[in-house]
Scaffold this motif. Structure first.
Motif, PDB file in Angstrom:
ATOM      1  N   TRP A 118      37.851   3.245 -99.487  1.00  0.00           N
ATOM      2  CA  TRP A 118      39.136   2.564 -99.314  1.00  0.00           C
ATOM      3  C   TRP A 118      38.948   1.104 -98.916  1.00  0.00           C
ATOM      4  O   TRP A 118      39.562   0.205 -99.490  1.00  0.00           O
ATOM      5  N   GLY A 119      38.081   0.847 -97.918  1.00  0.00           N
ATOM      6  CA  GLY A 119      37.896  -0.511 -97.418  1.00  0.00           C
ATOM      7  C   GLY A 119      37.344  -1.457 -98.472  1.00  0.00           C
ATOM      8  O   GLY A 119      37.881  -2.553 -98.693  1.00  0.00           O
ATOM      9  N   ILE A 120      36.278  -1.028 -99.149  1.00  0.00           N
ATOM     10  CA  ILE A 120      35.659  -1.881-100.161  1.00  0.00           C
ATOM     11  C   ILE A 120      36.588  -2.033-101.364  1.00  0.00           C
ATOM     12  O   ILE A 120      36.682  -3.112-101.962  1.00  0.00           O
ATOM     13  N   SER A 121      37.271  -0.956-101.744  1.00  0.00           N
ATOM     14  CA  SER A 121      38.183  -1.016-102.883  1.00  0.00           C
ATOM     15  C   SER A 121      39.333  -1.987-102.620  1.00  0.00           C
ATOM     16  O   SER A 121      39.703  -2.782-103.491  1.00  0.00           O
ATOM     17  N   THR A 122      39.910  -1.919-101.412  1.00  0.00           N
ATOM     18  CA  THR A 122      41.035  -2.799-101.090  1.00  0.00           C
ATOM     19  C   THR A 122      40.606  -4.256-101.085  1.00  0.00           C
ATOM     20  O   THR A 122      41.256  -5.114-101.710  1.00  0.00           O
ATOM     21  N   ALA A 123      39.495  -4.545-100.384  1.00  0.00           N
ATOM     22  CA  ALA A 123      39.005  -5.926-100.335  1.00  0.00           C
ATOM     23  C   ALA A 123      38.607  -6.416-101.727  1.00  0.00           C
ATOM     24  O   ALA A 123      38.935  -7.538-102.130  1.00  0.00           O
ATOM     25  N   GLY A 124      37.911  -5.550-102.481  1.00  0.00           N
ATOM     26  CA  GLY A 124      37.481  -5.930-103.818  1.00  0.00           C
ATOM     27  C   GLY A 124      38.635  -6.142-104.774  1.00  0.00           C
ATOM     28  O   GLY A 124      38.596  -7.059-105.603  1.00  0.00           O
ATOM     29  N   SER A 125      39.678  -5.332-104.647  1.00  0.00           N
ATOM     30  CA  SER A 125      40.842  -5.463-105.530  1.00  0.00           C
ATOM     31  C   SER A 125      41.578  -6.776-105.279  1.00  0.00           C
ATOM     32  O   SER A 125      41.948  -7.481-106.216  1.00  0.00           O
ATOM     33  N   TYR A 126      41.794  -7.096-104.008  1.00  0.00           N
ATOM     34  CA  TYR A 126      42.451  -8.363-103.683  1.00  0.00           C
ATOM     35  C   TYR A 126      41.617  -9.552-104.170  1.00  0.00           C
ATOM     36  O   TYR A 126      42.153 -10.519-104.721  1.00  0.00           O
ATOM     37  N   ILE A 257      35.051   1.783-110.324  1.00  0.00           N
ATOM     38  CA  ILE A 257      33.970   0.888-109.914  1.00  0.00           C
ATOM     39  C   ILE A 257      33.436   1.237-108.528  1.00  0.00           C
ATOM     40  O   ILE A 257      32.257   1.577-108.357  1.00  0.00           O
ATOM     41  N   VAL A 258      34.294   1.151-107.513  1.00  0.00           N
ATOM     42  CA  VAL A 258      33.833   1.335-106.135  1.00  0.00           C
ATOM     43  C   VAL A 258      33.383   2.757-105.835  1.00  0.00           C
ATOM     44  O   VAL A 258      32.347   2.944-105.190  1.00  0.00           O
ATOM     45  N   PRO A 259      34.108   3.815-106.251  1.00  0.00           N
ATOM     46  CA  PRO A 259      33.629   5.168-105.937  1.00  0.00           C
ATOM     47  C   PRO A 259      32.204   5.420-106.403  1.00  0.00           C
ATOM     48  O   PRO A 259      31.422   6.083-105.714  1.00  0.00           O
ATOM     49  N   VAL A 260      31.838   4.900-107.567  1.00  0.00           N
ATOM     50  CA  VAL A 260      30.467   5.090-108.069  1.00  0.00           C
ATOM     51  C   VAL A 260      29.475   4.307-107.226  1.00  0.00           C
ATOM     52  O   VAL A 260      28.382   4.794-106.903  1.00  0.00           O
ATOM     53  N   LEU A 261      29.840   3.087-106.832  1.00  0.00           N
ATOM     54  CA  LEU A 261      28.928   2.247-106.060  1.00  0.00           C
ATOM     55  C   LEU A 261      28.794   2.695-104.609  1.00  0.00           C
ATOM     56  O   LEU A 261      27.732   2.535-104.002  1.00  0.00           O
ATOM     57  N   VAL A 262      29.859   3.255-104.059  1.00  0.00           N
ATOM     58  CA  VAL A 262      29.876   3.592-102.639  1.00  0.00           C
ATOM     59  C   VAL A 262      29.274   4.955-102.353  1.00  0.00           C
ATOM     60  O   VAL A 262      28.739   5.194-101.263  1.00  0.00           O
ATOM     61  N   MET A 263      29.297   5.858-103.300  1.00  0.00           N
ATOM     62  CA  MET A 263      28.884   7.239-103.045  1.00  0.00           C
ATOM     63  C   MET A 263      27.476   7.332-102.457  1.00  0.00           C
ATOM     64  O   MET A 263      27.258   7.963-101.415  1.00  0.00           O
ATOM     65  N   LYS A 264      26.519   6.690-103.108  1.00  0.00           N
ATOM     66  CA  LYS A 264      25.125   6.794-102.644  1.00  0.00           C
ATOM     67  C   LYS A 264      24.931   6.132-101.286  1.00  0.00           C
ATOM     68  O   LYS A 264      24.344   6.740-100.375  1.00  0.00           O
ATOM     69  N   PRO A 265      25.396   4.875-101.069  1.00  0.00           N
ATOM     70  CA  PRO A 265      25.248   4.275 -99.736  1.00  0.00           C
ATOM     71  C   PRO A 265      25.942   5.075 -98.641  1.00  0.00           C
ATOM     72  O   PRO A 265      25.420   5.192 -97.529  1.00  0.00           O
ATOM     73  N   ALA A 266      27.114   5.648 -98.946  1.00  0.00           N
ATOM     74  CA  ALA A 266      27.830   6.436 -97.945  1.00  0.00           C
ATOM     75  C   ALA A 266      27.045   7.697 -97.585  1.00  0.00           C
ATOM     76  O   ALA A 266      26.976   8.075 -96.412  1.00  0.00           O
ATOM     77  N   ASN A 267      26.462   8.343 -98.600  1.00  0.00           N
ATOM     78  CA  ASN A 267      25.648   9.527 -98.335  1.00  0.00           C
ATOM     79  C   ASN A 267      24.417   9.171 -97.505  1.00  0.00           C
ATOM     80  O   ASN A 267      24.025   9.916 -96.598  1.00  0.00           O
ATOM     81  N   MET A 268      23.807   8.035 -97.820  1.00  0.00           N
ATOM     82  CA  MET A 268      22.628   7.589 -97.060  1.00  0.00           C
ATOM     83  C   MET A 268      23.006   7.274 -95.617  1.00  0.00           C
ATOM     84  O   MET A 268      22.287   7.639 -94.676  1.00  0.00           O
ATOM     85  N   LEU A 269      24.141   6.593 -95.434  1.00  0.00           N
ATOM     86  CA  LEU A 269      24.582   6.268 -94.082  1.00  0.00           C
ATOM     87  C   LEU A 269      24.938   7.526 -93.311  1.00  0.00           C
ATOM     88  O   LEU A 269      24.614   7.664 -92.124  1.00  0.00           O
ATOM     89  N   GLY A 270      25.597   8.469 -94.000  1.00  0.00           N
ATOM     90  CA  GLY A 270      25.938   9.728 -93.349  1.00  0.00           C
ATOM     91  C   GLY A 270      24.703  10.506 -92.943  1.00  0.00           C
ATOM     92  O   GLY A 270      24.645  11.081 -91.850  1.00  0.00           O
ATOM     93  N   ALA A 271      23.692  10.528 -93.822  1.00  0.00           N
ATOM     94  CA  ALA A 271      22.434  11.212 -93.503  1.00  0.00           C
ATOM     95  C   ALA A 271      21.735  10.539 -92.331  1.00  0.00           C
ATOM     96  O   ALA A 271      21.137  11.214 -91.470  1.00  0.00           O
ATOM     97  N   TYR A 272      21.805   9.206 -92.281  1.00  0.00           N
ATOM     98  CA  TYR A 272      21.172   8.461 -91.181  1.00  0.00           C
ATOM     99  C   TYR A 272      21.844   8.797 -89.855  1.00  0.00           C
ATOM    100  O   TYR A 272      21.178   9.047 -88.836  1.00  0.00           O
ATOM    101  N   ILE A 273      23.183   8.803 -89.861  1.00  0.00           N
ATOM    102  CA  ILE A 273      23.921   9.135 -88.643  1.00  0.00           C
ATOM    103  C   ILE A 273      23.634  10.567 -88.217  1.00  0.00           C
ATOM    104  O   ILE A 273      23.434  10.864 -87.025  1.00  0.00           O
ATOM    105  N   HIS A 274      23.573  11.490 -89.186  1.00  0.00           N
ATOM    106  CA  HIS A 274      23.265  12.892 -88.890  1.00  0.00           C
ATOM    107  C   HIS A 274      21.869  13.022 -88.278  1.00  0.00           C
ATOM    108  O   HIS A 274      21.663  13.775 -87.315  1.00  0.00           O
ATOM    109  N   LYS A 275      20.910  12.270 -88.815  1.00  0.00           N
ATOM    110  CA  LYS A 275      19.539  12.308 -88.300  1.00  0.00           C
ATOM    111  C   LYS A 275      19.482  11.795 -86.866  1.00  0.00           C
ATOM    112  O   LYS A 275      18.819  12.389 -86.002  1.00  0.00           O
ATOM    113  N   LYS A 276      20.179  10.689 -86.599  1.00  0.00           N
ATOM    114  CA  LYS A 276      20.178  10.127 -85.257  1.00  0.00           C
ATOM    115  C   LYS A 276      20.834  11.074 -84.258  1.00  0.00           C
ATOM    116  O   LYS A 276      20.356  11.235 -83.118  1.00  0.00           O
TER     117      LYS A 276
END
Length: 290
Positions: A118-126, A257-276
């Motif tokens: 949502w955040g990246i899509s909104t900023a990117g759309s504007y 555009i954004v859902p495809v680009l964000v999916m992998k970084p979001a999963n990586m960030l989620g995995a990082y937070i889960h690990k910590k």
């Protein structure tokens, strides 16, 4: 199944409401009366809602006040798209966090994905919508020129002669120069009237000099049409071009555009937070055991 669209118009002095409702007519070649009772009840229901809910709302003081307050707001389509996307994304995020069937960490990862999208899509759309503004003005101008070629009456040839819409940019500049010249002539007449006393009997507003800032170049074809051509149909089409651009940008950015680009970084960030969090829990359990 073929889906047609019917419109129900509700008019009053200040506004026009158009309710769009789908009418299911079955296959194009086979007519069946089996669903006629259902269709009739559906039509009655939509008619009831339109008359007793939408009509009352659009005729309410709130609706009239809202229309008057927002009629001059720029990029209304962009803002409404962003608001709609915010409501939908917020709903998905809350439902994800409340889904007991998912693993707690999985819920957090999915919710993070929703928020980042949502955040990246909104900023990117504007950003993209604003960056395409000048280019789209050129596209809209060419569209208007083609419209004027197909509708000679809209050129107002009786007033401006048989000018070529292909040179519409030059015509806009020429008309701006003519307008400036007329303003200069008017100011000189006012000065002369004040000097020789011939202003007597004239109303005071006629003696006020025309401000130079009132004669500014036309920013786009819409302003030129409103001031010079004054073709209502062309104004509607030009406004539609702007809406088309904003809806296309928001649709592409939010849906593809954004859902495809964000999916992998979001999963990586989620995995990082889960690990910590797992490491933190392990340290706490070790300290308790000690």
């Amino acid at each position: 199944m073929q889906v047609n669209f019917q419109t129900v118009n509700v008019n009053n002095r200040n506004m026009k409401y158009q309710n769009v409702r789908p009418a299911f007519t079955g296959t194009p070649h086979i007519h069946s009366k089996l669903f006629d009772p259902v269709k009739k009840q559906y039509d009655n229901l939509t008619e009831f809602i339109a008359r007793n809910y939408y009509e009352k709302f659009y005729r309410s003081k709130f609706a009239k006040k809202f229309v008057n307050k927002t009629k001059d707001v720029k990029n209304m389509t962009t803002h409404m798209s962003a608001i709609g996307a915010t409501l939908i994304s917020g709903m998905y995020t809350i439902r994800t966090l409340q889904n007991d069937k998912l693993d707690p960490e999985k819920r957090k990862t999915l919710a993070l994905n929703d928020v980042m999208t949502w955040g990246i899509s909104t900023a990117g759309s504007y950003f993209l919508d604003s960056k395409l503004a000048n280019w789209w003005d050129g596209v809209t101008t060419r569209f208007a020129a083609n419209y004027l070629l197909d509708h000679p009456k809209a050129k107002r040839t009786r007033t401006f002669g048989n000018w070529d819409p292909k040179n519409i940019n030059q015509f806009m500049q020429d008309w701006f120069n003519i307008k400036n010249k007329r303003i200069d002539e008017l100011n000189k007449r006012i000065e002369t009237s004040l000097a020789d006393g011939s202003y007597k009997g004239l109303r005071k507003p006629n003696l006020q000099h025309v401000k130079a800032e009132e004669a500014i170049p036309y920013k786009n074809i819409r302003d030129f049409n409103l001031d010079v051509l004054k073709n209502k149909r062309l104004t509607t089409l030009i406004d539609g071009m702007g809406v088309l651009k904003s809806l296309f940008v928001f649709g592409m950015v939010y849906r593809y555009i954004v859902p495809v680009l964000v999916m992998k970084p979001a999963n990586m960030l989620g995995a990082y937070i889960h690990k910590k969090n797992a490491e933190k829990e392990q340290v706490q359990e070790t300290n308790k055991a000690a």
